[in-house]
Scaffold this motif. Structure first.
Motif, PDB file in Angstrom:
ATOM      1  N   ALA A 240      -9.134   4.350  -2.582  1.00 19.68           N
ATOM      2  CA  ALA A 240      -9.582   3.228  -3.425  1.00 19.68           C
ATOM      3  C   ALA A 240      -8.567   2.952  -4.536  1.00 19.68           C
ATOM      4  O   ALA A 240      -8.280   1.786  -4.837  1.00 19.68           O
ATOM      5  CB  ALA A 240     -10.955   3.535  -4.012  1.00 19.68           C
ATOM      6  N   GLU A 241      -8.026   4.002  -5.130  1.00 17.72           N
ATOM      7  CA  GLU A 241      -7.017   3.818  -6.186  1.00 17.72           C
ATOM      8  C   GLU A 241      -5.748   3.181  -5.627  1.00 17.72           C
ATOM      9  O   GLU A 241      -5.133   2.328  -6.282  1.00 17.72           O
ATOM     10  CB  GLU A 241      -6.674   5.167  -6.830  1.00 17.72           C
ATOM     11  CG  GLU A 241      -7.779   5.758  -7.670  1.00 17.72           C
ATOM     12  CD  GLU A 241      -7.443   7.161  -8.134  1.00 17.72           C
ATOM     13  OE1 GLU A 241      -7.630   7.427  -9.340  1.00 17.72           O
ATOM     14  OE2 GLU A 241      -7.007   7.996  -7.318  1.00 17.72           O
ATOM     15  N   ILE A 242      -5.363   3.613  -4.443  1.00 23.67           N
ATOM     16  CA  ILE A 242      -4.160   3.044  -3.819  1.00 23.67           C
ATOM     17  C   ILE A 242      -4.365   1.553  -3.564  1.00 23.67           C
ATOM     18  O   ILE A 242      -3.501   0.729  -3.905  1.00 23.67           O
ATOM     19  CB  ILE A 242      -3.831   3.783  -2.510  1.00 23.67           C
ATOM     20  CG1 ILE A 242      -3.452   5.243  -2.797  1.00 23.67           C
ATOM     21  CG2 ILE A 242      -2.712   3.075  -1.756  1.00 23.67           C
ATOM     22  CD1 ILE A 242      -3.432   6.134  -1.564  1.00 23.67           C
TER      23      ILE A 242
ATOM     24  N   LEU B  19       0.836  -1.209   0.000  1.00 23.41           N
ATOM     25  CA  LEU B  19       0.000   0.000   0.000  1.00 23.41           C
ATOM     26  C   LEU B  19       0.870   1.259   0.000  1.00 23.41           C
ATOM     27  O   LEU B  19       0.590   2.211  -0.735  1.00 23.41           O
ATOM     28  CB  LEU B  19      -0.943   0.004   1.205  1.00 23.41           C
ATOM     29  CG  LEU B  19      -2.103  -0.976   1.130  1.00 23.41           C
ATOM     30  CD1 LEU B  19      -2.740  -1.166   2.508  1.00 23.41           C
ATOM     31  CD2 LEU B  19      -3.141  -0.522   0.108  1.00 23.41           C
ATOM     32  N   GLN B  20       1.937   1.253   0.789  1.00 22.05           N
ATOM     33  CA  GLN B  20       2.823   2.416   0.821  1.00 22.05           C
ATOM     34  C   GLN B  20       3.477   2.643  -0.539  1.00 22.05           C
ATOM     35  O   GLN B  20       3.547   3.781  -1.015  1.00 22.05           O
ATOM     36  CB  GLN B  20       3.900   2.243   1.895  1.00 22.05           C
ATOM     37  CG  GLN B  20       3.374   2.412   3.292  1.00 22.05           C
ATOM     38  CD  GLN B  20       4.440   2.139   4.342  1.00 22.05           C
ATOM     39  OE1 GLN B  20       5.138   1.130   4.289  1.00 22.05           O
ATOM     40  NE2 GLN B  20       4.555   3.050   5.300  1.00 22.05           N
ATOM     41  N   GLN B  21       3.958   1.580  -1.159  1.00 23.46           N
ATOM     42  CA  GLN B  21       4.622   1.726  -2.454  1.00 23.46           C
ATOM     43  C   GLN B  21       3.633   2.184  -3.527  1.00 23.46           C
ATOM     44  O   GLN B  21       3.933   3.086  -4.313  1.00 23.46           O
ATOM     45  CB  GLN B  21       5.288   0.409  -2.873  1.00 23.46           C
ATOM     46  CG  GLN B  21       6.179   0.555  -4.091  1.00 23.46           C
ATOM     47  CD  GLN B  21       7.331   1.525  -3.861  1.00 23.46           C
ATOM     48  OE1 GLN B  21       7.973   1.526  -2.818  1.00 23.46           O
ATOM     49  NE2 GLN B  21       7.593   2.376  -4.840  1.00 23.46           N
TER      50      GLN B  21
ATOM     51  N   ARG C 295     -11.177  -1.579   1.956  1.00 24.86           N
ATOM     52  CA  ARG C 295     -11.348  -1.945   3.368  1.00 24.86           C
ATOM     53  C   ARG C 295      -9.999  -2.313   3.998  1.00 24.86           C
ATOM     54  O   ARG C 295      -9.714  -1.941   5.133  1.00 24.86           O
ATOM     55  CB  ARG C 295     -12.333  -3.103   3.473  1.00 24.86           C
ATOM     56  CG  ARG C 295     -12.620  -3.505   4.877  1.00 24.86           C
ATOM     57  CD  ARG C 295     -13.684  -4.571   4.907  1.00 24.86           C
ATOM     58  NE  ARG C 295     -13.877  -5.024   6.272  1.00 24.86           N
ATOM     59  CZ  ARG C 295     -14.743  -5.901   6.636  1.00 24.86           C
ATOM     60  NH1 ARG C 295     -15.526  -6.462   5.739  1.00 24.86           N
ATOM     61  NH2 ARG C 295     -14.854  -6.259   7.884  1.00 24.86           N
ATOM     62  N   THR C 296      -9.183  -3.036   3.239  1.00 25.73           N
ATOM     63  CA  THR C 296      -7.848  -3.383   3.731  1.00 25.73           C
ATOM     64  C   THR C 296      -7.019  -2.130   3.931  1.00 25.73           C
ATOM     65  O   THR C 296      -6.285  -2.012   4.917  1.00 25.73           O
ATOM     66  CB  THR C 296      -7.137  -4.359   2.766  1.00 25.73           C
ATOM     67  OG1 THR C 296      -7.920  -5.542   2.662  1.00 25.73           O
ATOM     68  CG2 THR C 296      -5.742  -4.701   3.251  1.00 25.73           C
ATOM     69  N   PHE C 297      -7.123  -1.180   3.011  1.00 25.79           N
ATOM     70  CA  PHE C 297      -6.407   0.089   3.158  1.00 25.79           C
ATOM     71  C   PHE C 297      -6.750   0.720   4.506  1.00 25.79           C
ATOM     72  O   PHE C 297      -5.864   1.089   5.280  1.00 25.79           O
ATOM     73  CB  PHE C 297      -6.753   1.057   2.017  1.00 25.79           C
ATOM     74  CG  PHE C 297      -6.094   2.396   2.161  1.00 25.79           C
ATOM     75  CD1 PHE C 297      -4.856   2.640   1.597  1.00 25.79           C
ATOM     76  CD2 PHE C 297      -6.699   3.423   2.882  1.00 25.79           C
ATOM     77  CE1 PHE C 297      -4.224   3.868   1.753  1.00 25.79           C
ATOM     78  CE2 PHE C 297      -6.090   4.648   3.045  1.00 25.79           C
ATOM     79  CZ  PHE C 297      -4.846   4.869   2.471  1.00 25.79           C
TER      80      PHE C 297
END
Length: 189
Positions: free
Chosen positions: A31-33, A12-14, A42-44
């Motif tokens: 959502a895009e990330i 997610l960070q990358q 949801r995981t984000f």
């Protein structure tokens, strides 16, 4: 998508950093990330409260990197010598292989005024904690606050040089050079 995969935070960070760099922080959604990382929104939000947190996760560890240097300084060390030990310790948190990520992250932050403000707030928090720790070492005021604030200024200038130059000096070397430059300000030219 898999329900759980290891490395979600790093992915997610990358993905966030690449999207922020390509299309701007303000124009990138959570959502895009998540989609770019192959995960759900949801995981984000399970890992980050908002998209800013992707860039600022780990504040406690960052503060801890500075404070770990206190133990390396002699008990009777002068305030700036204690700060030098703290800078050395903090610089160790940024090995050479982390430089490309740090450089891209700083570029994203510098392009968004709200993120610049957040970064300054983060560094101010480090200065507060460092001043508190210096007072606990029986360094009186205003020396504790002056040393802590000076140390954060040195780190900020060194980090900017480390992320914008192409030389191979470590952040620790750059911090030491900037601290020497600060100490030389009271000498005639």
């Amino acid at each position: 998508m898999a329900r759980w995969e290891p490395g979600a935070v790093q992915r997610l960070q990358q993905a966030a950093l690449e999207l922020f760099s390509a299309q701007g922080f303000d124009r990138t959604t959570a959502a895009e990330i998540a989609a770019a990382a192959g995960l759900t929104e949801r995981t984000f939000f399970r890992h980050f409260g908002d998209k800013r947190e992707v860039l600022f996760m780990g504040q406690e560890d960052f503060v801890g990197a500075f404070l770990a240097g206190l133990d390396a300084a002699a008990p009777d060390a002068a305030p700036l010598d204690v700060v030098a030990a703290c800078l050395t310790s903090a610089a160790g948190w940024f090995p050479a292989e982390r430089r490309p990520y740090a450089r891209l992250r700083q570029t994203v932050i510098d392009a968004t005024p709200a993120l610049v403000e957040r970064e300054r707030h983060k560094l101010a928090g480090v200065a507060v904690e460092l001043a508190r720790a210096l007072r606990e070492r029986d360094i009186p005021e205003p020396a504790a606050t002056l040393a802590a604030e000076s140390g954060i200024t040195v780190f900020t200038v060194a980090f900017a040089q480390w992320t914008t130059t192409d030389d191979d000096r470590s952040l620790g070397v750059v911090c030491a050079e900037m601290l020497d430059a600060l100490r030389s300000l009271d000498r005639p030219r």
